[in-house]
Design a protein around this motif. Structure first.
Motif, mmCIF file in Angstrom:
data_model
loop_
_atom_site.group_PDB
_atom_site.id
_atom_site.type_symbol
_atom_site.label_atom_id
_atom_site.label_comp_id
_atom_site.label_asym_id
_atom_site.label_seq_id
_atom_site.Cartn_x
_atom_site.Cartn_y
_atom_site.Cartn_z
ATOM 1 N N GLU A 56 -53.108 12.048 144.969
ATOM 2 C CA GLU A 56 -53.907 11.000 144.331
ATOM 3 C C GLU A 56 -55.400 11.319 144.435
ATOM 4 O O GLU A 56 -56.145 11.153 143.481
ATOM 5 N N ILE A 57 -55.801 11.803 145.582
ATOM 6 C CA ILE A 57 -57.211 12.169 145.760
ATOM 7 C C ILE A 57 -57.545 13.393 144.904
ATOM 8 O O ILE A 57 -58.596 13.468 144.285
ATOM 9 N N LYS A 58 -56.624 14.385 144.870
ATOM 10 C CA LYS A 58 -56.849 15.572 144.065
ATOM 11 C C LYS A 58 -57.036 15.229 142.588
ATOM 12 O O LYS A 58 -57.848 15.830 141.899
ATOM 13 N N ALA A 59 -56.263 14.240 142.093
ATOM 14 C CA ALA A 59 -56.358 13.835 140.686
ATOM 15 C C ALA A 59 -57.704 13.218 140.408
ATOM 16 O O ALA A 59 -58.303 13.376 139.392
#
Length: 120
Positions: free
Chosen positions: A117-120
């Protein structure tokens, strides 16, 4: 932190002072004696060039009378890091120029972001 709106105009000079921390974001000086770099109206001085004890006393006197201003060493809690970047910008009619800075170092992190989620 709230930042007030400001209007920039041509032919103005600004000092940009950016501070980042992995901690609480409240870096502080632990000891003013840790400072090794001073600024004056004309030059930056390093106390390494002023090894003699009398020269060190002269630095204290200059700071006391606002002739020199120390660049403090900032600290966070143990295990946290502080990055401090300063530079001067001239706002000219046809472009802006960064006047007093060094090129940023290229760094490779040893950490990776695992959370999708953070990577997105």
């Amino acid at each position: 932190m709230r930042v007030d709106e400001a209007e920039f105009e041509e032919n103005e000079v600004y000092a940009i002072d950016i501070l980042a921390s992995t901690g609480e974001g409240k870096p502080r000086m632990l000891d003013g004696k840790q400072t090794n770099i001073y600024k004056s109206v004309k030059v930056s001085l390093s106390d390494r060039a002023l090894e003699e004890k009398r020269a060190r006393l002269g630095l204290v006197e200059c700071v006391t009378h606002d002739l020199l201003h120390p660049y403090p060493v900032l600290h966070e809690k143990n295990g946290e890091f502080v990055a401090h970047i300063k530079f001067t910008v001239l706002l000219m009619p046809n472009r802006s120029d960064r006047m007093t800075s060094h090129p940023l170092q290229e760094l490779q992190s040893t950490k990776t972001i695992e959370d999708p989620e953070i990577k997105a």
